[in-house]
Design a protein around this motif. Structure first.
Motif, PDB file in Angstrom:
ATOM      1  N   ASP A  76      15.558   3.399  -3.370  1.00 17.35           N
ATOM      2  CA  ASP A  76      15.507   4.866  -3.355  1.00 17.35           C
ATOM      3  C   ASP A  76      14.663   5.342  -2.173  1.00 17.35           C
ATOM      4  O   ASP A  76      13.649   4.709  -1.851  1.00 17.35           O
ATOM      5  CB  ASP A  76      14.877   5.412  -4.647  1.00 17.35           C
ATOM      6  CG  ASP A  76      15.823   5.324  -5.839  1.00 17.35           C
ATOM      7  OD1 ASP A  76      16.985   4.902  -5.642  1.00 17.35           O
ATOM      8  OD2 ASP A  76      15.407   5.667  -6.958  1.00 17.35           O
ATOM      9  N   PRO A  77      15.044   6.465  -1.546  1.00 12.51           N
ATOM     10  CA  PRO A  77      14.196   7.054  -0.504  1.00 12.51           C
ATOM     11  C   PRO A  77      13.015   7.783  -1.148  1.00 12.51           C
ATOM     12  O   PRO A  77      12.945   7.900  -2.372  1.00 12.51           O
ATOM     13  CB  PRO A  77      15.139   8.053   0.185  1.00 12.51           C
ATOM     14  CG  PRO A  77      16.076   8.469  -0.898  1.00 12.51           C
ATOM     15  CD  PRO A  77      16.245   7.276  -1.802  1.00 12.51           C
ATOM     16  N   TYR A  78      12.089   8.257  -0.332  1.00 13.99           N
ATOM     17  CA  TYR A  78      10.981   9.058  -0.861  1.00 13.99           C
ATOM     18  C   TYR A  78      10.803  10.279   0.026  1.00 13.99           C
ATOM     19  O   TYR A  78      11.275  10.317   1.164  1.00 13.99           O
ATOM     20  CB  TYR A  78       9.690   8.248  -0.991  1.00 13.99           C
ATOM     21  CG  TYR A  78       9.296   7.449   0.226  1.00 13.99           C
ATOM     22  CD1 TYR A  78       8.432   7.973   1.181  1.00 13.99           C
ATOM     23  CD2 TYR A  78       9.792   6.157   0.414  1.00 13.99           C
ATOM     24  CE1 TYR A  78       8.072   7.232   2.294  1.00 13.99           C
ATOM     25  CE2 TYR A  78       9.437   5.410   1.537  1.00 13.99           C
ATOM     26  CZ  TYR A  78       8.580   5.952   2.470  1.00 13.99           C
ATOM     27  OH  TYR A  78       8.222   5.221   3.573  1.00 13.99           O
ATOM     28  N   SER A  79      10.138  11.301  -0.517  1.00 10.43           N
ATOM     29  CA  SER A  79      10.077  12.603   0.161  1.00 10.43           C
ATOM     30  C   SER A  79       8.998  12.661   1.230  1.00 10.43           C
ATOM     31  O   SER A  79       9.210  13.226   2.303  1.00 10.43           O
ATOM     32  CB  SER A  79       9.839  13.705  -0.868  1.00 10.43           C
ATOM     33  OG  SER A  79      10.825  13.653  -1.882  1.00 10.43           O
ATOM     34  N   SER A  80       7.817  12.108   0.928  1.00 11.74           N
ATOM     35  CA  SER A  80       6.721  12.156   1.902  1.00 11.74           C
ATOM     36  C   SER A  80       5.727  11.047   1.632  1.00 11.74           C
ATOM     37  O   SER A  80       5.789  10.374   0.602  1.00 11.74           O
ATOM     38  CB  SER A  80       6.021  13.516   1.858  1.00 11.74           C
ATOM     39  OG  SER A  80       5.463  13.743   0.581  1.00 11.74           O
ATOM     40  N   GLY A  81       4.782  10.892   2.561  1.00 14.54           N
ATOM     41  CA  GLY A  81       3.842   9.779   2.470  1.00 14.54           C
ATOM     42  C   GLY A  81       4.469   8.525   3.048  1.00 14.54           C
ATOM     43  O   GLY A  81       5.481   8.583   3.747  1.00 14.54           O
ATOM     44  N   GLU A  98       0.835  -1.199   0.000  1.00 13.37           N
ATOM     45  CA  GLU A  98       0.000   0.000   0.000  1.00 13.37           C
ATOM     46  C   GLU A  98       0.868   1.246   0.000  1.00 13.37           C
ATOM     47  O   GLU A  98       1.772   1.391   0.827  1.00 13.37           O
ATOM     48  CB  GLU A  98      -0.928   0.010   1.211  1.00 13.37           C
ATOM     49  CG  GLU A  98      -1.874   1.203   1.189  1.00 13.37           C
ATOM     50  CD  GLU A  98      -2.955   1.139   2.260  1.00 13.37           C
ATOM     51  OE1 GLU A  98      -3.905   1.942   2.170  1.00 13.37           O
ATOM     52  OE2 GLU A  98      -2.865   0.295   3.172  1.00 13.37           O
ATOM     53  N   ALA A  99       0.596   2.139  -0.962  1.00 13.75           N
ATOM     54  CA  ALA A  99       1.225   3.461  -0.989  1.00 13.75           C
ATOM     55  C   ALA A  99       0.177   4.468  -0.529  1.00 13.75           C
ATOM     56  O   ALA A  99      -0.953   4.454  -1.003  1.00 13.75           O
ATOM     57  CB  ALA A  99       1.707   3.797  -2.390  1.00 13.75           C
ATOM     58  N   LYS A 100       0.569   5.324   0.413  1.00 16.56           N
ATOM     59  CA  LYS A 100      -0.341   6.349   0.926  1.00 16.56           C
ATOM     60  C   LYS A 100       0.295   7.719   0.712  1.00 16.56           C
ATOM     61  O   LYS A 100       1.347   8.016   1.302  1.00 16.56           O
ATOM     62  CB  LYS A 100      -0.594   6.145   2.418  1.00 16.56           C
ATOM     63  CG  LYS A 100      -1.268   4.837   2.791  1.00 16.56           C
ATOM     64  CD  LYS A 100      -1.436   4.773   4.308  1.00 16.56           C
ATOM     65  CE  LYS A 100      -2.100   3.471   4.743  1.00 16.56           C
ATOM     66  NZ  LYS A 100      -2.186   3.398   6.218  1.00 16.56           N
ATOM     67  N   LYS A 101      -0.332   8.529  -0.156  1.00 12.75           N
ATOM     68  CA  LYS A 101       0.134   9.901  -0.410  1.00 12.75           C
ATOM     69  C   LYS A 101       1.646   9.942  -0.671  1.00 12.75           C
ATOM     70  O   LYS A 101       2.360  10.837  -0.207  1.00 12.75           O
ATOM     71  CB  LYS A 101      -0.199  10.819   0.771  1.00 12.75           C
ATOM     72  CG  LYS A 101      -1.682  10.867   1.111  1.00 12.75           C
ATOM     73  CD  LYS A 101      -2.436  11.787   0.165  1.00 12.75           C
ATOM     74  CE  LYS A 101      -3.908  11.897   0.491  1.00 12.75           C
ATOM     75  NZ  LYS A 101      -4.759  10.997  -0.264  1.00 12.75           N
ATOM     76  N   LEU A 102       2.123   8.937  -1.408  1.00 10.78           N
ATOM     77  CA  LEU A 102       3.568   8.806  -1.660  1.00 10.78           C
ATOM     78  C   LEU A 102       4.036   9.857  -2.663  1.00 10.78           C
ATOM     79  O   LEU A 102       3.492   9.966  -3.761  1.00 10.78           O
ATOM     80  CB  LEU A 102       3.864   7.406  -2.198  1.00 10.78           C
ATOM     81  CG  LEU A 102       5.340   7.085  -2.449  1.00 10.78           C
ATOM     82  CD1 LEU A 102       6.073   6.877  -1.138  1.00 10.78           C
ATOM     83  CD2 LEU A 102       5.465   5.847  -3.328  1.00 10.78           C
TER      84      LEU A 102
END
Length: 298
Positions: free
Chosen positions: A80-85, A28-32
């Motif tokens: 890879d990292p992600y910025s938010s979510g 599940e991705a939430k507001k990614l």
């Protein structure tokens, strides 16, 4: 309706997808969101991605160049990292790579100094398996991909299709929950690609695995997927999620049917509908200067 004789005409798409949606959510991705920063500039590669993928689904991700397809798969892989979510596997946040998420890239990422068997043994050995246990697991998967005659050969002695089969076996020997594939057949000739698509579908039908498959080939996406996630570019957002309501098992002959062609038109429209979503680097292509006296004009 144009039905090929090999296909069931009583396929119930509603029942098929209802059964999928009853299964647990594995990813599940939430507001990614992912924002790349360079000096004073920012570019939003992925924006507010909300996505639920169910256990044993086959998901294809498509979209124009620069829409964040590969970035999304690398985030799921933990590379890879992600910025938010946030992004969760079985309800747990992803923190870096894990054997439960196998990855197969377009480029052949085998160790050139290791044989086929040694390449496939690598994962189990890294997880702490003894040499005999790792070898037995590797042999099992080498047999499944049909390369037992080649287990002692090195990558440079194999064809492109063989190398990708070894890469798939190397990912699956770790018994991952999710197999991520980023344009895995993009470098193959059409005939080999078709054979690899069939082999992958056979594998998926017979093992407990969820596949997330990135491709720019719309026919490939329709042939393989339960659902197609269409991304738009600049920024990369989910434009639509399409249920592929075609019966399984699917064969290349399916591409001649009216149902397939109608889906192809819809997917093509989603990917190419708005020219301003295309990679911004393509907007101002320079005029090519004349560098030769050879011409198409006599």
């Amino acid at each position: 309706m144009n039905h090929h004789p090999q296909y069931a005409t009583d396929f119930d798409a509603n029942a098929y997808f209802n059964a999928i949606y009853q299964r647990p959510i594995i990813l599940e991705a939430k507001k990614l969101s992912q924002i790349f920063k360079y000096q004073q500039q920012e570019r939003t590669v992925l924006k507010q991605i909300d996505l639920k993928i169910h256990k044993r689904e086959f998901i294809c991700i498509i979209g124009p160049s620069g829409c964040g397809k590969s970035t999304l798969s690398r985030i799921v892989a933990g590379l890879d990292p992600y910025s938010s979510g946030e992004i969760l596997v079985d309800g747990t946040k992803i923190h870096g790579p894990s054997p439960e998420r196998g990855m197969v890239f377009q480029g052949y990422t085998l160790f050139p100094w290791k044989t086929v068997k040694e390449n496939v043994m690598f994962g189990p050995l890294m997880k702490g398996s003894s040499n005999p246990v790792a070898e037995a697991a590797a042999r099992e998967w080498i047999n499944i991909i049909g390369l037992e005659k080649y287990e002692n050969q090195y990558p440079h002695q194999l064809s492109g299709g063989m190398k990708q089969r070894v890469a798939i076996a190397r990912a699956l020997v770790n018994e991952p929950k999710i197999l991520l594939m980023d344009e895995p057949f993009g470098a193959l000739d059409p005939h080999t690609r078709q054979k690899m698509q069939k082999h992958l579908m056979d594998l998926w039908q017979n093992i407990d695995i969820t596949i997330i498959f990135v491709t720019h080939d719309m026919d490939e996406a329709i042939l393989l997927a339960d659902r197609i996630v269409a991304l738009k570019a600049n920024p990369g957002e989910i434009k639509e999620i399409i249920e592929v309501n075609l019966p399984r098992p699917r064969h290349p002959e399916l591409m001649t049917t009216t149902e397939f062609k109608n889906l192809r038109k819809r997917v093509d429209f989603l990917v190419h509908a708005q020219e301003d979503e295309i990679d911004p680097a393509l907007e101002d292509l320079p005029k090519i200067p004349r560098m030769t006296q050879v011409s198409t004009h006599k």
